[in-house]
Scaffold this active site. Structure first.
Site, short mmCIF file in Angstrom:
data_model
loop_
_atom_site.label_atom_id
_atom_site.label_comp_id
_atom_site.label_asym_id
_atom_site.label_seq_id
_atom_site.Cartn_x
_atom_site.Cartn_y
_atom_site.Cartn_z
N TYR A 1 -19.17 13.09 -11.10
CA TYR A 1 -19.20 14.33 -11.87
C TYR A 1 -17.95 14.54 -12.72
O TYR A 1 -17.93 15.42 -13.58
CB TYR A 1 -19.35 15.53 -10.94
CG TYR A 1 -20.64 15.54 -10.16
CD1 TYR A 1 -21.87 15.50 -10.80
CD2 TYR A 1 -20.62 15.59 -8.76
CE1 TYR A 1 -23.06 15.50 -10.08
CE2 TYR A 1 -21.80 15.60 -8.04
CZ TYR A 1 -23.01 15.56 -8.70
OH TYR A 1 -24.18 15.56 -8.00
N ARG B 1 0.79 -1.23 0.00
CA ARG B 1 0.00 0.00 0.00
C ARG B 1 0.82 1.28 0.00
O ARG B 1 0.61 2.17 -0.81
CB ARG B 1 -0.95 0.01 1.21
CG ARG B 1 -2.23 -0.72 0.99
CD ARG B 1 -3.20 -0.46 2.12
NE ARG B 1 -2.90 -1.28 3.29
CZ ARG B 1 -3.56 -1.18 4.45
NH1 ARG B 1 -4.51 -0.28 4.59
NH2 ARG B 1 -3.25 -1.95 5.46
N HIS C 1 -8.27 -3.92 -7.08
CA HIS C 1 -7.95 -3.25 -5.81
C HIS C 1 -9.15 -3.32 -4.87
O HIS C 1 -10.02 -2.44 -4.87
CB HIS C 1 -7.58 -1.81 -6.07
CG HIS C 1 -6.79 -1.16 -4.97
ND1 HIS C 1 -5.50 -1.51 -4.64
CD2 HIS C 1 -7.12 -0.17 -4.10
CE1 HIS C 1 -5.06 -0.79 -3.64
NE2 HIS C 1 -6.02 0.05 -3.29
#
Length: 824
Positions: free
Chosen positions: A132, A42, A88
């Site tokens: 968006y 990570r 993921h």
């Protein structure tokens, strides 16, 4: 009931094996497993492609979905969903945050995502919701994935085994250095700054050509990090340390344009939050921590940063700029060049970073060449079969025509012409049109091209220098396509610049009022007048306030501010705000931590407290006590002040002189008495002492001043009274006595003169500055004041308005300040 039975009476089968483990060992191993998962899975980038797993998976998911730079933009939520579903298995917000950062031009030196919509701002605004915004790979991101389909990198199963994902990307350029990386793992963190693509490629090529080069050699090409927000790196030493050791602390300074009335910030340090920065500057201005700022506004637009800081009239732009740099416009970037090498975290210097990348790129090009060679050889084999068939076209056609079916035709062809299975499959599938001479020529031409490609690939694989040459050529192509100019400049480190360095050394007059308003004014503001004038306005006081003292000091000198309660505070003269003649001043509580009812009574200009050997601060109290303390005892004065003298109840400190141990002290009283005695009669004492008797007072008389007389330097004793009268008297007229006597008459005090208020030792060329309680100030040569003996009334020095009186007198030595005697 047996312990092996459950609540329903059913018997449970015993465990096949029971292991005993110490809990500390189990916790240790579990924590190590967790830590390595965070480190490798990570938080830390791979040194080969410079990517963390989440970034690598986002780019690979976009590659698999065809969301390249040539495709139309795709909803970010779609990209996040495919990344999360296939590669993921973590929260969508974490994936979207990573995607958004790769689209931010102020975060990435070479953005890897081409975003459409609001992906956040340098003001700290978060990106719009993923539904968006739209995204696709940027062109340079495709260079990280180029040739991934040619077995150039290893693949592993994804989290559920349905798909394969790359362990690392082929990375056609050193992305770790170009875009940098930051992250916090367990017990370690990384913070790699971004760099200029062209410089990094030049350094990589230099390393290829010179494997034994040093870090210093590589730094001829990579001169320093290159932040996307530009700004300036201060000094080269920290950069050199970071490149040599993998760790360092870089000072990053905003780009500033300064003129007389404004400061304009056009570039900010990397990762600075512009909105928060402006807010902090405004807070400091409102709280009085930042002087000289009149207005602050943000004029930034799409073209760049522009923060305008308007200055007050009279403010020193250099000082304001220095304060801004110290608190707001200069940050520190801590370099920690930590990345994964063979799955293990390692701090890398510049050469090691490029070497790891180069080893990776060498392996990628080798595997790609092997893949391309195998394909080329397969194609050449097919073409060889087709050419052989064309050479024997009639026989081939006859064999095929005589065969019962395709399989029989293939078997017959293999037996007749020794074709392979692949060759015979292509021959059987050939159309009759391919037997034309033009088609034959095309096949022959293709065969020659494929054969040349085979020769080239073989040469690359057999010759290391040829392989490295391919790497260099590809790096040069990327540089030509994507490199741009350096944005971050390197400026020389001139050392820490303090406000004092920016303040010109000049003599100033410092004025203090009874209500503890304080200011300083340039000495050149006051030109000498003839004795007996009214002077000019020196302070516009608020109602009820009166001037208490005025004194001369250099802007770089220390001021020791003594209060009536025996405390002493320290500040530099330049810390006193410079104001106009008519300004009231600034409340001293903003500069000094004064208690209630505590008033500044005396100020001593002490050039350097740390070099005070052989010098003393000699104090006089209202009741006639005198004390002498070595200057070095005042070298470490707290912000809350320290005790200078212990006073008896009802007594107050009235005057302090800087002496050298060889002077005579003249103590003067309000009723016009004075006594002169040798300084040595007052032995040096600690700060907590009360002192010894200096003069015996009669009735309600009180001490008003103290003068330190050096007979080699001083010719006269100057005395001034409340009503503006004064006189010069030769020093010899004050015969030396033993301390703690009644003394001699110094000046007559009556209705005309009023009480004595000030005494000082003067010499030829000195100037007298007298200031009244109402704020009038006058400067005149001391030699304009008549020389008379003791026990006389003197002459008028300063004409005062009714109800006004002299508050304080300062002496300007002949060797300081302008001595122009013209009237102002």
């Amino acid at each position: 009931m047996s312990s092996d039975a459950d609540d329903d009476g059913e018997t449970r089968a015993p465990a096949a094996r029971v292991d005993t483990a110490r809990i500390e060992q189990e916790m240790e191993q579990s924590y190590i497993d967790y830590a390595m998962s965070v480190i490798a899975g990570r938080a830390l980038p791979d040194a080969r492609d410079g990517l963390k797993p989440v970034h690598r998976r986002i780019l690979y998911a976009m590659h698999e979905a065809g969301v390249t730079s040539r495709a139309s933009h795709r909803k970010s939520s779609s990209v996040v969903g495919e990344t999360m579903g296939d590669f993921h298995p973590h929260g969508d917000s974490a994936i979207y945050d990573a995607l958004a950062r790769m689209a931010q031009g102020f975060s990435m030196r070479a953005p890897l995502v081409d975003g459409q919509g609001n992906f956040g701002s340098i003001d700290g605004d978060p990106p719009a919701a993923m539904r968006y915004t739209e995204a696709r790979m940027s062109p340079i991101a495709e260079e990280l994935l180029a040739d991934i389909e040619k077995d150039t990198v290893d693949f592993s199963s994804n989290y559920d085994g349905r798909k394969q994902e790359p362990d690392v990307l082929p990375a056609a350029f050193p992305n770790l250095l170009v875009n940098g990386s930051s992250g916090i793992a367990v017990g370690m963190s990384t913070n790699v700054p971004p760099h200029n693509l062209g410089e990094v490629i030049d350094a990589t090529i230099h390393l290829i050509d010179n494997p034994d080069c040093t870090v210093e050699d590589l730094m001829d090409h990579v001169v320093a990090p290159d932040f996307p927000t530009g700004a300036n790196i201060v000094g080269r030493n920290a950069v050199h340390k970071a490149y040599k050791t993998g760790r360092g602390r870089l000072r990053v300074r905003a780009e500033i344009e300064t003129n007389e009335d404004r400061i304009v910030v056009t570039e900010l340090p990397y990762q600075a939050n512009k909105a928060r920065l402006i807010e902090r500057i405004a807070d400091d201005v409102n709280e009085g921590k930042l002087d000289g700022v009149r207005d602050l506004r943000d004029e930034s637009d799409r073209d760049g940063i522009r923060i305008v800081i308007e200055l007050k009239r009279g403010a020193n732009p250099d000082v304001v700029e220095n304060q801004l740099l110290e608190s707001h416009l200069e940050t520190t970037f801590g370099v920690i060049n930590l990345a994964l090498v063979d799955g293990q975290p390692k701090v890398l210097d510049l050469k090691e970073t490029l070497s790891v990348y180069l080893d990776h790129r060498r392996e990628v090009v080798r595997r790609r060449s092997e893949y391309d060679l195998a394909e080329a050889e397969d194609r050449a084999h097919i073409l060889e079969g087709r050419l052989k068939a064309l050479e024997n076209a009639d026989e081939v056609v006859e064999v095929i025509r005589d065969a019962e079916d395709r399989d029989a035709a293939k078997t017959a062809l293999k037996a007749a012409f020794d074709f392979s299975d692949d060759q015979v499959n292509h021959i059987v599938a050939m159309q009759l049109g391919s037997l034309t001479s033009m088609e034959t020529a095309a096949i022959e031409e293709e065969y020659e091209e494929v054969q040349a490609r085979i020769d080239r690939l073989t040469e690359i694989l057999e010759n290391e220098s040829e392989l490295l040459g391919v790497i260099k050529d590809e790096l040069r192509d990327i540089k030509e396509e994507y490199a741009d100019e350096r944005r971050t400049r390197i400026i020389e480190d001139t050392g820490e610049v303090t406000d004092e360095d920016l303040i010109p050394q000049e003599d100033t007059l410092v004025v203090v009022s009874e209500d503890d308003y304080i200011k300083r004014m340039s000495l050149s503001t006051f030109r000498a007048q003839n004795r007996g004038g009214k002077g000019i306005i020196g302070a516009d006081l608020k109602e009820g306030d009166r001037v208490s003292s005025v004194f001369l000091a250099n802007t770089h000198d220390y001021l020791l501010c003594f209060t009536n309660q025996g405390q002493v505070y320290k500040l530099k003269t330049y810390q006193v705000p410079e104001m106009s003649r008519t300004a009231r001043g600034k409340s001293a509580v903003n500069l000094l931590d004064l208690d209630d009812e505590e008033e500044i009574e005396a100020v001593v200009d002490c050039e350097n407290l740390e070099e005070g050997a052989g010098r003393y601060l000699t104090m006089a109290t209202q009741s006639g006590r005198v004390k002498r303390t070595a200057v070095e005892e005042f070298g470490n004065i707290l912000s809350t002040g320290i005790r200078a003298i212990r006073l008896e109840e009802g007594d107050e400190l009235v005057d302090v002189e800087l002496t050298d141990g060889d002077r005579d002290l003249v103590v003067a009283t309000a009723d016009g008495m004075s006594i002169r005695f040798d300084e040595s009669e007052v032995r040096p004492m600690g700060r907590d002492a009360r002192g010894v008797g200096g003069i015996k007072l009669e009735g309600s008389d009180r001490v008003v001043g103290l003068a330190g007389v050096d007979t080699d330097d001083h010719n006269w004793v100057l005395t001034v009274t409340d009503n503006g009268y004064g006189k010069r008297t030769p020093v010899d007229d004050y015969r030396q006595q033993s301390r703690y006597g009644k003394g001699l008459i110094d000046i007559k005090t009556n209705d005309r003169n009023g009480s004595a208020c000030a005494i000082d030792a003067v010499a030829p060329g000195d100037h007298l500055v007298a200031m009244s309680e109402d704020g009038q100030i006058m400067r005149t040569p001391v030699e304009d004041v008549s020389t008379v003996g003791r026990n006389t009334m003197g002459v008028i020095v300063m004409e005062l308005e009714d109800g006004d009186s002299v508050a304080s007198v300062a002496v300007i030595p002949a060797d300081r300040g302008d001595t122009d005697d013209d009237e102002s």
